[in-house]
Design a protein around this motif. Structure first.
Motif, PDB file in Angstrom:
ATOM      1  N   CYS A   1       0.836  -1.321  -0.028  1.00 48.73           N
ATOM      2  CA  CYS A   1      -0.041  -0.008  -0.115  1.00 48.73           C
ATOM      3  C   CYS A   1       0.889   1.158   0.004  1.00 48.73           C
ATOM      4  N   THR A   2       0.283   2.292  -0.219  1.00 47.08           N
ATOM      5  CA  THR A   2       0.912   3.577  -0.102  1.00 47.08           C
ATOM      6  C   THR A   2       0.475   4.287   1.096  1.00 47.08           C
ATOM      7  N   VAL A   3       1.140   5.235   1.617  1.00 46.86           N
ATOM      8  CA  VAL A   3       0.546   5.893   2.806  1.00 46.86           C
ATOM      9  C   VAL A   3      -0.437   6.953   2.233  1.00 46.86           C
ATOM     10  N   ASP A   4      -1.804   7.160   2.906  1.00 42.11           N
ATOM     11  CA  ASP A   4      -2.751   8.055   2.341  1.00 42.11           C
ATOM     12  C   ASP A   4      -2.849   9.248   3.405  1.00 42.11           C
ATOM     13  N   GLY A   5      -2.400   9.124   4.333  1.00 37.65           N
ATOM     14  CA  GLY A   5      -2.469  10.303   5.441  1.00 37.65           C
ATOM     15  C   GLY A   5      -2.521   9.514   6.886  1.00 37.65           C
ATOM     16  N   ALA A   6      -2.589  10.686   7.750  1.00 41.65           N
ATOM     17  CA  ALA A   6      -2.561  10.003   9.262  1.00 41.65           C
ATOM     18  C   ALA A   6      -3.333  11.225  10.089  1.00 41.65           C
ATOM     19  N   ALA A   7      -3.824  10.915  11.134  1.00 40.82           N
ATOM     20  CA  ALA A   7      -4.445  11.586  12.235  1.00 40.82           C
ATOM     21  C   ALA A   7      -4.102  11.113  13.527  1.00 40.82           C
ATOM     22  N   LEU A   8      -4.124  12.118  14.616  1.00 34.75           N
ATOM     23  CA  LEU A   8      -3.916  11.792  15.919  1.00 34.75           C
ATOM     24  C   LEU A   8      -5.339  12.149  16.460  1.00 34.75           C
ATOM     25  N   ARG A   9      -5.717  11.134  17.096  1.00 34.15           N
ATOM     26  CA  ARG A   9      -7.079  11.363  17.782  1.00 34.15           C
ATOM     27  C   ARG A   9      -7.284  10.540  19.198  1.00 34.15           C
ATOM     28  N   GLU A  10      -7.395  11.061  19.960  1.00 29.19           N
ATOM     29  CA  GLU A  10      -7.308  10.624  21.522  1.00 29.19           C
ATOM     30  C   GLU A  10      -6.372   9.799  21.960  1.00 29.19           C
ATOM     31  N   GLY A  11      -5.172  10.123  21.883  1.00 29.69           N
ATOM     32  CA  GLY A  11      -3.835   9.631  21.999  1.00 29.69           C
ATOM     33  C   GLY A  11      -3.623   8.491  21.127  1.00 29.69           C
ATOM     34  N   GLU A  12      -4.159   8.530  19.978  1.00 30.73           N
ATOM     35  CA  GLU A  12      -4.012   7.171  19.009  1.00 30.73           C
ATOM     36  C   GLU A  12      -3.609   7.845  17.755  1.00 30.73           C
ATOM     37  N   LEU A  13      -2.435   7.368  17.284  1.00 29.76           N
ATOM     38  CA  LEU A  13      -1.961   7.660  15.816  1.00 29.76           C
ATOM     39  C   LEU A  13      -2.757   6.955  14.719  1.00 29.76           C
ATOM     40  N   ARG A  14      -3.467   7.180  13.934  1.00 31.18           N
ATOM     41  CA  ARG A  14      -4.112   6.441  12.977  1.00 31.18           C
ATOM     42  C   ARG A  14      -3.472   6.745  11.690  1.00 31.18           C
TER      43      ARG A  14
ATOM     44  N   ARG B   1      -3.546   5.833   7.460  1.00 34.26           N
ATOM     45  CA  ARG B   1      -4.173   5.248   6.420  1.00 34.26           C
ATOM     46  C   ARG B   1      -3.283   4.819   5.133  1.00 34.26           C
ATOM     47  N   PHE B   2      -3.424   3.508   4.775  1.00 36.75           N
ATOM     48  CA  PHE B   2      -2.697   3.012   3.679  1.00 36.75           C
ATOM     49  C   PHE B   2      -3.749   2.479   2.683  1.00 36.75           C
ATOM     50  N   ARG B   3      -3.427   3.078   1.540  1.00 41.84           N
ATOM     51  CA  ARG B   3      -4.285   2.767   0.506  1.00 41.84           C
ATOM     52  C   ARG B   3      -3.691   1.712  -0.449  1.00 41.84           C
ATOM     53  N   PRO B   4      -4.300   0.582  -1.032  1.00 44.22           N
ATOM     54  CA  PRO B   4      -3.678  -0.418  -1.753  1.00 44.22           C
ATOM     55  C   PRO B   4      -3.160   0.011  -2.839  1.00 44.22           C
ATOM     56  N   ASP B   5      -1.895  -0.266  -3.436  1.00 42.24           N
ATOM     57  CA  ASP B   5      -1.250   0.043  -4.702  1.00 42.24           C
ATOM     58  C   ASP B   5      -1.829  -0.796  -5.879  1.00 42.24           C
ATOM     59  N   PRO B   6      -2.758  -0.254  -6.802  1.00 44.90           N
ATOM     60  CA  PRO B   6      -2.961  -1.374  -7.509  1.00 44.90           C
ATOM     61  C   PRO B   6      -2.304  -2.104  -8.468  1.00 44.90           C
ATOM     62  N   GLU B   7      -0.801  -1.631  -8.482  1.00 39.06           N
ATOM     63  CA  GLU B   7       0.085  -2.605  -9.138  1.00 39.06           C
ATOM     64  C   GLU B   7       0.497  -3.904  -8.278  1.00 39.06           C
ATOM     65  N   LEU B   8       0.349  -3.771  -6.945  1.00 37.19           N
ATOM     66  CA  LEU B   8       0.670  -4.702  -5.885  1.00 37.19           C
ATOM     67  C   LEU B   8      -0.107  -5.483  -5.526  1.00 37.19           C
ATOM     68  N   TRP B   9      -1.633  -4.884  -5.195  1.00 26.44           N
ATOM     69  CA  TRP B   9      -2.566  -5.600  -4.531  1.00 26.44           C
ATOM     70  C   TRP B   9      -3.251  -6.602  -5.601  1.00 26.44           C
ATOM     71  N   PRO B  10      -3.636  -7.709  -4.811  1.00 28.97           N
ATOM     72  CA  PRO B  10      -4.101  -8.911  -5.554  1.00 28.97           C
ATOM     73  C   PRO B  10      -5.691  -8.354  -6.168  1.00 28.97           C
ATOM     74  N   ARG B  11      -5.776  -8.756  -7.418  1.00 33.30           N
ATOM     75  CA  ARG B  11      -6.992  -8.064  -7.993  1.00 33.30           C
ATOM     76  C   ARG B  11      -7.970  -9.240  -8.083  1.00 33.30           C
TER      77      ARG B  11
END
Length: 383
Positions: free
Chosen positions: A356-369, A371-381
């Motif tokens: 996957c590629t990194v799609d973004g991140a957010a810090l909420r309530e003491g937790e870092l979340r 986001r990873f978006r599947p890479d179409p070239e690598l993700w199973p179709r």
């Protein structure tokens, strides 16, 4: 065997709390090993003549460990040293090099975990929090460096070493380097397994107040980033409420406010101020330090599947006390470098996130979340 790692800000009384914790556990019938990991014998004055059946006290001797390592290294590399005409060092003529103390502590942890002696609990009096957290990070960091410098494919490099040496014009590493690296990797892996064990926890000691609160927040963040389990916070030297009169009213109110804030985020065990420096069995018993925690599950950084809803996978990293302006993320191949405040850790990505590629991140309530978006070239179709 359960392991309790005790640290905290400098001057917080962590050594006293470590001794009182081990003493209380032994008094309850728990076979306890108390390990002093500081450069000086700080446990001796605190324990005094305290003698409790079931309690064993040991101190890390970095000087003796360094001398033994130096002798062993010269023995293994003897042939190369003689070929170069180098004169061997006598262990008694040199002192420990920087880093020898940290390696001695790691070795002591490994030996305690592998000891044939039957202990139920290992209590470790670690150095002050900044040094302790750096020390606890060493096994993972050193193993990562070893894998980069001497990768698993080194078997092929051994066979090609004579050819590579002629091509490069410089001698390739000798066999003993590979053997030493493999031996060190095994030792570090044993310590890393101990730290990750479900019976291992960290207990932070701090004195309630503004300075203690700031130091505790930073230490708790470092513990979380390392993936260690924070068992509890010991609020040391708590003044009695009955003395909240005159000039003591201000400090008592300040401590009460800090304790209330700590209880919102942590399990807090107050330890009373005795009005003197605790010494000996009677004082250690009077502190009524909390016993060791029960065994629970390890800290987990789960990945949740939100592909159907949002088209992403989310990696959850609990980082209590983290702030957005002190967070940084860098993706390099299959690793993610996470910086939180003064701490940094390079962690391997879970297998699903490597495609996957990194799609973004957010810090909420003491937790870092993250986001990873599947890479179409690598993700199973799917068909």
């Amino acid at each position: 065997m359960r392991t309790l790692l005790i640290t905290g800000p400098g001057g917080s009384g962590r050594t006293t709390v470590a001794a009182a914790t081990a003493f209380a556990a032994a008094r309850e019938g728990t076979r306890t090993l108390l390990l002093g990991a500081g450069p000086e014998d700080a446990l001796g004055p605190v324990l005094g003549d305290a003698d409790r059946p079931g309690l064993t006290v040991r101190r890390v001797d970095a000087d003796a460990g360094f001398r033994a390592d130096l002798a062993a290294l010269q023995e293994r590399a003897g042939g190369a040293l003689d070929l170069l005409g180098a004169s061997r060092l006598v262990p008694e003529e040199t002192g420990p090099l920087p880093g020898a103390e940290e390696l001695a502590v790691l070795r002591a942890l490994r030996d305690a975990a592998a000891s044939e002696d039957a202990y139920d609990l290992l209590v470790v009096d670690l150095p002050a929090a900044p040094r302790a957290l750096a020390l606890l990070a060493l096994p993972e960091e050193l193993r990562r460096v070893l894998r980069r410098l001497l990768p698993p494919e080194r078997q092929a490099a051994r066979a090609l070493r004579p050819v590579l040496g002629r091509l490069a014009g410089v001698p390739m590493p000798a066999e003993w380097i590979y053997e030493t690296a493999a031996r060190l990797d095994l030792q570090l892996a044993a310590v890393q397994a101990l730290l990750a064990d479900r019976g291992t926890a960290v207990r932070l000691v701090a004195e309630p107040g503004p300075a203690g609160a700031d130091a505790l927040r930073t230490a708790a963040l470092g513990v979380a980033l390392r993936g260690l389990r924070l068992d509890a916070v010991v609020a040391n030297r708590v003044l009695p409420e009955s003395e909240a009169a005159g000039w003591l009213a201000g400090p008592v109110a300040q401590q009460r406010k800090t304790l209330d804030e700590w209880r919102e985020e942590h399990t807090v065990h107050p330890v009373a101020h005795l009005g003197r420096d605790p010494r000996g069995a009677d004082d250690l018993a009077a502190l009524a330090a909390p016993v060791a925690p029960a065994v629970t599950g390890p800290v987990r950084w789960p990945v949740t599947d939100r592909i159907a809803e949002d088209g992403v996978l989310v990696w959850h990293l609990p980082l209590p006390g983290a702030r957005r302006d002190s967070l940084d993320l860098v993706r390099r191949g299959d690793e993610l470098t996470v910086t939180a405040g003064p701490f940094r850790r390079v962690v391997p990505l879970p297998s699903a996130l490597r495609r996957c590629t990194v799609d973004g991140a957010a810090l909420r309530e003491g937790e870092l979340r993250i986001r990873f978006r599947p890479d179409p070239e690598l993700w199973p179709r799917t068909r």
